[in-house]
Design a protein around this motif. Sequence first.
Motif, short mmCIF file in Angstrom:
data_model
loop_
_atom_site.label_atom_id
_atom_site.label_comp_id
_atom_site.label_asym_id
_atom_site.label_seq_id
_atom_site.Cartn_x
_atom_site.Cartn_y
_atom_site.Cartn_z
N LYS A 422 71.61 21.62 -17.46
CA LYS A 422 71.16 22.62 -16.49
C LYS A 422 71.77 22.31 -15.12
N GLU A 423 71.65 23.27 -14.22
CA GLU A 423 72.24 23.12 -12.88
C GLU A 423 71.65 21.89 -12.18
N PHE A 424 72.54 21.01 -11.75
CA PHE A 424 72.12 19.70 -11.23
C PHE A 424 71.19 19.83 -10.02
N ALA A 425 71.55 20.69 -9.06
CA ALA A 425 70.73 20.83 -7.85
C ALA A 425 69.31 21.28 -8.19
N LYS A 426 69.18 22.22 -9.13
CA LYS A 426 67.85 22.69 -9.52
C LYS A 426 67.04 21.58 -10.16
N VAL A 427 67.69 20.80 -11.02
CA VAL A 427 67.00 19.69 -11.69
C VAL A 427 66.55 18.67 -10.65
N TYR A 428 67.48 18.26 -9.81
CA TYR A 428 67.18 17.22 -8.81
C TYR A 428 66.05 17.67 -7.89
N ASP A 429 66.15 18.90 -7.39
CA ASP A 429 65.17 19.40 -6.43
C ASP A 429 63.78 19.55 -7.05
N SER A 430 63.72 19.83 -8.35
CA SER A 430 62.43 20.14 -8.99
C SER A 430 61.60 18.90 -9.27
N LEU A 431 62.24 17.75 -9.46
CA LEU A 431 61.51 16.54 -9.84
C LEU A 431 60.77 15.94 -8.64
N ALA A 432 59.55 15.53 -8.86
CA ALA A 432 58.69 15.05 -7.76
C ALA A 432 58.65 13.53 -7.65
N PHE A 433 59.57 12.86 -8.33
CA PHE A 433 59.67 11.41 -8.15
C PHE A 433 60.17 11.09 -6.74
N ALA A 434 60.01 9.83 -6.32
CA ALA A 434 60.69 9.37 -5.11
C ALA A 434 62.19 9.49 -5.33
N LYS A 435 62.91 10.00 -4.31
CA LYS A 435 64.36 10.20 -4.45
C LYS A 435 65.05 9.66 -3.21
N GLY A 436 65.95 8.68 -3.43
CA GLY A 436 66.66 8.08 -2.31
C GLY A 436 67.49 6.91 -2.79
N PRO A 437 68.15 6.18 -1.88
CA PRO A 437 68.99 5.05 -2.27
C PRO A 437 68.15 3.85 -2.72
N SER A 438 68.83 2.87 -3.30
CA SER A 438 68.27 1.62 -3.81
C SER A 438 67.74 1.78 -5.24
N LEU A 439 67.18 0.69 -5.76
CA LEU A 439 66.71 0.65 -7.15
C LEU A 439 65.83 -0.58 -7.33
N GLY A 440 65.29 -0.73 -8.55
CA GLY A 440 64.51 -1.93 -8.87
C GLY A 440 63.07 -1.89 -8.38
N THR A 441 62.60 -0.71 -7.98
CA THR A 441 61.26 -0.59 -7.41
C THR A 441 60.21 -0.39 -8.51
N GLU A 442 58.98 -0.75 -8.19
CA GLU A 442 57.88 -0.52 -9.12
C GLU A 442 57.59 0.97 -9.26
N PHE A 443 57.98 1.76 -8.26
CA PHE A 443 57.87 3.21 -8.37
C PHE A 443 59.20 3.78 -8.86
N THR A 444 59.14 4.74 -9.75
CA THR A 444 60.37 5.36 -10.26
C THR A 444 61.14 5.99 -9.10
N LEU A 445 62.42 5.69 -9.04
CA LEU A 445 63.26 6.10 -7.90
C LEU A 445 64.55 6.72 -8.43
N LEU A 446 64.80 7.97 -8.04
CA LEU A 446 65.99 8.69 -8.49
C LEU A 446 67.06 8.70 -7.40
#
Length: 499
Positions: A422-446
Motif C-alpha cells: 500500500k502507499e507508504f505515506a498512508k501506512v506511515y501516517d496511519s500508525l499510532a506508534f511512536a515514530k522517530g529516529p533511534s531504536l532499542g526502546t521498550e516502546f515500539t518505535l518506527l
Amino acid sequence: MNQEIFSHIPCGQTLPLNNIHAVSVSMPSLQDVIDYEEQTPEILEKITIAYPRFVMHPYLKTLAKYIKEKYKISDSYEVVLLSSQKAVEVVSSVYFIHNKIEINEPFGVILVQNGTTQLQKVLKFIQHVGYNLSSRLAEDYLYKVGLINKLHEEKLEDKSKAKEILVSSLANAYKQPLENICLNPSGMNAMYCVLKGIKNIQARNGRPILVQLGWLYLDTMNIVNHYFEESKIFYDVTNLDLLEEFLKKDGLKVSTIVTEIPTNPLVQTVDLEKLKTLCDTYNIPLVIDSTFATPYNLDLNPYADIYVESLTKFACGNADVLMGAIILNKNSKISHISYEFFKHADEPYIKDIQRMAYQIKGYEKRVKQIGKNTKELVKYFKTAPFIDEIFYCLQDKYATNYKKLMIDEDSYTGIVSVTFKKEFAKVYDSLAFAKGPSLGTEFTLLMPYTYLAHYDLITSKKGQEFLKQIGLPINLLRISVGTENIEEIKKEFEKIKNL
C-alpha cells in the motif's frame, strides 16, 4: 513510556515523552520527515530536541550564549561546545582551528568564524566523531549559574557505584574482563576511537586499507572517509566471494574489516565462520558493531576482535542517554594494546553514567521480551496481506548464519524492516506508534529509514539508482519492536488492512 496504547504523538514531542534528555523526537507523518530533511522553518520551530548528534540541544544553545558573554567573545565568532579539552584538540587538528580560548570549564570550547563554510563542516565532523557535550552536564551547569530553575527528575544509580555497575554489567554480558571495557560519550565516538586506534597500529605496518563489509551506518562511513585514504566497500554481506578475491590480491594491505551484526536496516548476518577464516589467513582484526546483536542475542566471541556498542539503544531501553562502549575480546591478538583504542575516548558525564547504570539493570530482561515479541510479529507479518517484503534476522538465506550465533532460539534481534503493498505515506501516517529516529526502546518505535538516513539519495535519480543497486528500498519502515503486549502491537498494524 507513559502513554495510552497506542496514541498519535504530535510532531516535536520528545520520545520518551516529557523528557528533556530524550534522544528521539516524534515525526508522526512522512511530510514531517521530509520537512525535517529539507529544514523548513515550520518544522524547526517544532523540533527543538532530537538525536543530540544531529540537533543541538536547547541547553547547549543557552550555555554557548552564556559562555560567549562570560568570556566577552566577539560576535564574529560562533561558540562550539565539546565534551572535553581532548575533543578540542581532535577537532582543531583536523580543521586547523588556532583560535582556541583559555577557559576554566568542565568541557571544551572552540571558536569558529561566522560567515564561512567552516562552521557547518566542524559541526558535521563533531556529529561523525561523537564528541558531543552532554545535555545533563549543560543542565547542571545552567542550574548552578541560575539560568534554569529546576533539574529534570529521573532515577539515577548512586554516584559512587554507577560506573562500577555499568562496566561490570557489560563485562559480564560480553564475558570479558573489566579492563577490556571502555565507555564513550556516544556510540559513534566508540567507533571513532577504535578506527583511530586501528589506523595508528596498522598504518605503521604498511596496512593502509580499511574494508567495510555491508552498507554500514552513515556516520561510520564518514569516519572512514575522514581518516582512511584507502577504503573498500563490499555492500553484499551474503556474498563473500568478492571479498575473498580482493584479499588474495591485497589482504596484507588491509588494516581491519568493519561490519555490523546484523546489519542496519536489512538485518542481514554475514557468514562469520568464513569471514573469520579470511581474517585469520591475512591477520586482519575484525571490528563488529554489536548494537543490534546485543550480548544477549548472539554469541560473537569466537569471531570479534573488537566490539562497538551504542549503549543508547537496547542497553538504555528508554532513549534518554547518549553513550557508547568499546569492548575488546580477551581472545584477540590485539587486545593487549588496549591503550591504542581507549586513549582517544572521553569519560561520559557522571550523571549519564548514573542514568545508564540504572537502565542497564533491565538490559537482559528487556532484550528477551523484545526478542519474543519480534518473533511473534514476524510470524504475523508473514501472513499479513499488506506486507510486501520482510527483512529480519532469520530470513531464509541468512537463517543458517544467524542460527549458529543464537543464544536463545526463542528470541530474535529486535528489529524488523518491512515494505508494503500500500502507499507508504498512508501506512506511515496511519500508525499510532511512536515514530522517530533511534531504536532499542521498550516502546515500539518506527523509522522511515531511508528517508531519515539517506534523503539525499532519494531526491536524485542517480541516488535512487544507487539505492536500488545496494538493495535498500526507499519506502522501508524500520520497526524497533517494544516490550508492549504483542497482541496490541499486531492490532495496531491491523489498521493497514482498511487503508
